[in-house]
Design an enzyme around this catalytic site. Structure first.
Site, short mmCIF file in Angstrom:
data_model
loop_
_atom_site.label_atom_id
_atom_site.label_comp_id
_atom_site.label_asym_id
_atom_site.label_seq_id
_atom_site.Cartn_x
_atom_site.Cartn_y
_atom_site.Cartn_z
N TRP A 1 0.85 -1.18 0.00
CA TRP A 1 0.00 0.00 0.00
C TRP A 1 0.90 1.24 0.00
O TRP A 1 1.80 1.36 0.84
CB TRP A 1 -0.89 -0.04 1.25
CG TRP A 1 -1.89 1.06 1.37
CD1 TRP A 1 -2.80 1.46 0.44
CD2 TRP A 1 -2.10 1.88 2.53
NE1 TRP A 1 -3.56 2.49 0.94
CE2 TRP A 1 -3.16 2.76 2.22
CE3 TRP A 1 -1.51 1.95 3.79
CZ2 TRP A 1 -3.63 3.71 3.12
CZ3 TRP A 1 -1.98 2.89 4.68
CH2 TRP A 1 -3.02 3.75 4.35
N ASP B 1 -0.52 -5.17 10.05
CA ASP B 1 -1.56 -4.32 9.47
C ASP B 1 -2.75 -5.20 9.08
O ASP B 1 -2.70 -5.92 8.09
CB ASP B 1 -0.98 -3.60 8.24
CG ASP B 1 -1.96 -2.60 7.64
OD1 ASP B 1 -3.07 -2.45 8.17
OD2 ASP B 1 -1.60 -1.97 6.62
N LYS C 1 -13.25 -1.40 5.65
CA LYS C 1 -13.77 -2.38 4.69
C LYS C 1 -14.77 -3.33 5.33
O LYS C 1 -15.84 -3.57 4.77
CB LYS C 1 -12.62 -3.17 4.07
CG LYS C 1 -11.47 -2.34 3.49
CD LYS C 1 -11.92 -1.44 2.38
CE LYS C 1 -10.76 -0.83 1.61
NZ LYS C 1 -9.88 0.04 2.41
#
Length: 392
Positions: free
Chosen positions: A128, A208, A243
């Protein structure tokens, strides 16, 4: 002086959104922006969140400050899902705090790591983009290793090599599941090895976990995080509800700190609170409160988990149909069937990505990353045909 600041490049994905919106073609496809979409192309508010928000409107009696730690009942409600309901470390060696989204959690984790003496962060690439940007802004060095091989498997040799040269002033940033941007996750056996290597080299793991529940299920997607935590004395876990609760714009996240003992936590958390106070004072409350209400209400929890199951199953169906096509021109689509989460990378050149956009109305990142949830049973064939044409 402000006049000395240099123009920064525009965010590529935000620019892609504008191009897509301006495209008049009715059959255009947006595979760029990283949000879940239904089979009809919508990104609705979860019904479970709507139910929680209704309760919040009716029952919330104050909007006074909560402090830099945020809603601690929200933080506690997530813990059984992340660490396991029988984890002996919850309320003992692990403490958390609310953050403005997963990005806020990562920013806080990396700032805390630097304050503790960490100088470099080991990161698998591609990753990312904000991972490297936050490290650069904090003055942390980045050591890159190749995350995946050309055959769609993880590159464990590259990870082993990166850790072989690491030491106690290094951290390693690992995606817990649903790797962004490749969708290529570590197997259980690979996580077992990673946990042992991280423990042996005494590097600080920063885990993460931004897509829990969208890969193989809430429990399955937590395997890697839990396996690492069993092996090490200290760790940082960054969590996002963007999400898996659909709270993208509400910025809902959490940071968890694990230390060797409960007595070690107060000094670390005091630093985390001070850093948060200097950055955002306190996180926004609304989204975190909605998540808390979902997780405190058995009926809303069951509804949320069912919604999450439906999302995951839809993406599995999309992946299966794309993979069933086999080859599209020069591209082997079969690996997509075994990948997880929202994202995968199609090996296209920048010129081919541009051709996908200009000739076929298919919008994707310049790296070839696609948001699988942008595909539907009605547009998959168009996508496969376009890939075949631009790579023929």
């Amino acid at each position: 002086m402000l006049i000395n600041l240099q123009q920064q490049p525009a965010d590529a994905l935000l620019a892609l959104i504008k191009l897509h919106n301006a495209d008049p073609r009715a059959d255009k496809i947006d595979l760029g922006v990283g949000v879940y979409r239904t089979g009809e192309g919508e990104t609705p508010v979860f019904a479970s969140i709507k139910g929680a928000e209704k309760k919040l409107v009716e029952e919330q009696d104050s909007k006074a400050y909560l402090g830099p730690e945020g809603d601690m009942a929200f933080v506690a409600a997530l813990m059984p899902y992340i660490f396991g309901k029988d984890s002996p470390d919850m309320g003992n060696r692990i403490e958390g705090m609310q953050t403005p989204g997963g990005t806020g959690s990562l920013r806080l984790a990396l700032a805390l790591a630097k304050r503790s003496g960490i100088e470099r962060v080991i990161v698998g690439v591609p990753s990312w983009p904000n991972h490297a940007q936050i490290c650069a802004d904090l003055g942390l060095g980045v050591v890159e290793f190749n995350h995946a091989r050309a055959d769609g498997k993880t590159d464990m040799d590259a990870l082993r090599a990166a850790l072989s040269g690491s030491g106690e002033k290094d951290a390693i940033l690992l995606h817990g599941c649903c790797h962004n941007p490749t969708g290529i996750d570590y197997s259980h056996a690979e996580w077992d090895e990673i946990a042992a290597l991280v423990a042996e080299k005494k590097v600080l793991p920063i885990l993460d976990l931004a897509y829990q529940g969208l890969g193989n299920g809430m429990e399955e997607d937590a395997y890697g995080v839990r396996r690492v935590l069993v092996a090490v004395p200290e760790a940082l876990v960054c969590y996002s509800c963007d999400k898996n609760f659909g709270l993208y714009r509400d910025r809902v996240g959490a940071l968890y700190v694990m230390m060797p003992s409960q007595a070690d936590l107060p000094s670390v958390m005091s630093n985390a609170h001070a850093l948060a106070r200097a950055n955002w004072s306190q996180p926004p409350d609304h989204g975190g409160a909605a998540v808390r209400l979902v997780l405190e209400d058995p009926a809303l929890t069951a509804q949320w988990l069912a919604e999450l199951d439906h999302m995951r199953e839809r993406m599995r169906e999309v992946r299966a149909k794309v993979a069933a096509a086999g080859r599209a021109g020069a591209v082997d689509l079969r690996p997509l069937g075994g990948q997880n989460g929202l994202f995968s990378i199609i090996p296209l050149s920048k010129e081919q990505v541009l051709e996908m956009r200009e000739k076929h109305g298919i919008y994707m990142a310049g790296s070839g990353r696609i948001n699988v949830a942008g595909l539907t049973m009605g547009n998959i064939d168009k996508f496969i045909d376009a890939v075949a044409q631009v790579t023929a």
